[in-house]
Write an enzyme that holds these catalytic residues in place. Structure first.
Site, PDB file in Angstrom:
ATOM      1  N   ASP A  74       0.857  -1.177   0.000  1.00 53.03           N
ATOM      2  CA  ASP A  74       0.000   0.000   0.000  1.00 53.03           C
ATOM      3  C   ASP A  74       0.900   1.235   0.000  1.00 53.03           C
ATOM      4  OD1 ASP A  74      -2.268   1.643   0.266  1.00 53.03           O
ATOM      5  OD2 ASP A  74      -2.144   1.588   2.451  1.00 53.03           O
ATOM      6  N   ASP A  76      -0.326   4.936   1.057  1.00 47.99           N
ATOM      7  CA  ASP A  76      -0.616   5.840   2.169  1.00 47.99           C
ATOM      8  C   ASP A  76      -0.504   5.125   3.511  1.00 47.99           C
ATOM      9  OD1 ASP A  76      -1.249   8.156   0.579  1.00 47.99           O
ATOM     10  OD2 ASP A  76      -3.083   7.119  -0.005  1.00 47.99           O
TER      11      ASP A  76
END
Length: 492
Positions: A74, A76
């Site tokens: 991922d 963020d």
């Protein structure tokens, strides 16, 4: 300065006399060529090791990153680590200003977030109609609750939700942590799962307080959350990044150092080592322009070399279970759908789905049953959703550093902002103090890594201290996967 390489091209060869004629050719190397060369080396390695039938992991209670044929990350709060306190203050100010200016809410909403910072904790659940916020146990039982920001007494919780303190929608919500378990139904709850939506909880709670103190007094049903949701979504509209609108994106673009940490040299080296060993993907819900901006700031101008494939606007958790097609990128916009047979392991795409990506990995790695790993912070989208599809996960849990870990001195710069005296520990609240260790974890969100992750770490910086072949204890019946140590609260 451009990079160059020299190749030798054979133009004549005679086997009998061993005559060999060659010429030197100078080639300019571009970024795409470099990425493709890395991919071809991995494909060559896989094919020549003939790993057509992947073997099961030797032990269930240990974990190594190098055991995997592909690893997704991922962006963020994982690759891109935010300065949580500052990012939440920015988000709250923008939400409050929108609600006051657009909808005419009371100006009390414009008070600093710090006045109610103690109200914040990841994992809160909002009963939308009643205006109540709750923290729940892993069995769905309400541990603590507030109406707006006002704490509810035990009797009030009993009167509202019964003596068992169970609200049925939470029971349905628990398996996946999806806010809308049945498509088309009007949502009755809203959960706050990460630091990009958590400030909206304070805005909603303050608006409920303002309503209760108005001449009209408390309402039978509140209709405040839809306005908060619109205000929050307005910040993150995809086109706002390129148009410098909405407040959030312009501030991040102009002052990245205020809101984002740069990756350490150790983390950069670790990520490159992982990428040299296995196929790596960046899978993010962010648009490509925002993702590129942040990745460049975190990793440097060569950020694209850290990953084989980049997938933006992935719309997790649906990415893992749905069939949304991959799309070409035309600048920052989505282009045509990509036929599955034209997917490239070194491409940049929008949307997509796990099934097509997995088939591509099988083809490129020459493995029928590849071992797959996903690393992320969002407990619903990045941990539960992939685990339900048979993907191993590593959970990023910043509360580990905020609350402290046994045997490790790592601290969180925004630890005071992440710890709540009212809601208690992220991992255990009002539990049996006679029980020590993992069995003491009793909160709904604190228990997710135990059931759906192999490992839980406060940040990738924690694992970057060690070689990629380092062996960790994994979550199992006999071991804890919290690394570098268990939460302190579990042992006192």
């Amino acid at each position: 300065m451009p990079e160059w390489f020299i190749s030798v091209e054979c133009s004549e060869y005679q086997e009998a006399s061993y005559t060999f004629t060659a010429r030197m050719v100078l080639h300019k190397v571009n970024e795409e060529d470099c990425l493709r060369e890395k991919v071809m080396k991995k494909k060559y390695y896989c094919k020549n090791n003939k790993r057509k039938k992947q073997q099961p992991f030797p032990e269930n209670d240990t974990f190594k990153f190098t055991d995997y044929d592909c690893i997704g990350f991922d962006l963020d709060n994982t690759i891109c680590r935010y300065k949580v306190g500052e990012i939440m203050r920015l988000e709250y100010n923008l939400i409050a200003e929108y609600m006051v200016n657009r909808y005419g809410y009371e100006p009390e909403l414009l008070l600093p977030l710090d006045d109610d910072m103690d109200f914040l904790q990841k994992g809160l659940i909002l009963d939308i109609k009643r205006g109540n916020f709750m923290k729940c146990a892993e069995n769905g039982r309400i541990l603590r609750a507030t109406h707006g920001t006002r704490p509810m007494t035990r009797d009030e919780i009993h009167d509202t939700y019964g003596k068992d303190r169970i609200w049925e929608p939470v029971v349905e919500f628990m398996r996946t942590l999806y806010d809308h378990p049945v498509p088309g139904e009007v949502p009755v709850l809203r959960s706050f799962k990460d630091y990009l939506d958590l400030p909206a909880a304070v805005a909603c709670a303050r608006a409920i307080d303002a309503q209760d103190s108005s001449p009209e007094g408390p309402l039978e049903e509140y209709d405040i959350w839809p306005d908060v949701h619109v205000a929050m979504c307005n910040m993150y509209r995809r086109e706002h990044f390129r148009n410098d609108q909405g407040g959030f994106f312009p501030e991040i673009k102009n002052n990245p150092e205020k809101y984002i940490y740069e990756a350490s040299d150790k983390l950069k080296k670790w990520l490159k080592a992982i990428n040299e060993h296995t196929f790596t993907f960046l899978i993010t819900g962010s648009s490509i322009d925002y993702a590129s901006h942040n990745a460049r700031y975190v990793l440097g101008p060569d950020w694209r070399e850290y990953f084989d494939m980049v997938i933006c606007t992935a719309k997790k958790p649906g990415f893992f279970s749905g069939e949304r097609p991959f799309r070409f990128l035309v600048g920052a916009d989505d282009g045509d759908a990509v036929p599955s047979h034209k997917l490239r392991i070194d491409g940049n795409y929008s949307g997509g789905n796990w099934r097509d990506l997995l088939n591509l990995v099988k083809q490129e790695a020459c493995v029928d049953n590849p071992h797959c790993l996903y690393v992320g912070d969002h407990l619903a989208q990045d941990v539960i959703a992939p685990s339900l599809m048979g993907i191993d996960t590593v959970a990023i849990v910043e509360e580990l550093a905020a609350e402290g870990m046994i045997g490790d001195s790592m601290e969180h710069d925004a630890g005071c902002d992440l710890m709540s005296t009212y809601w208690g520990s992220f991992f255990t609240t009002d539990g049996d103090t006679r029980v020590l260790g993992l069995e003491r974890i009793n909160t709904l969100y604190g228990s997710v890594p135990l059931r759906h992750a192999r490992l839980a770490v406060p940040s990738l910086e924690a694992v970057a201290r060690y070689p990629i072949k380092h062996q960790y204890d994994a979550f199992s019946q006999d071991s804890s996967g919290f690394f570098p140590g268990d939460p302190v609260v579990l042992h006192f």
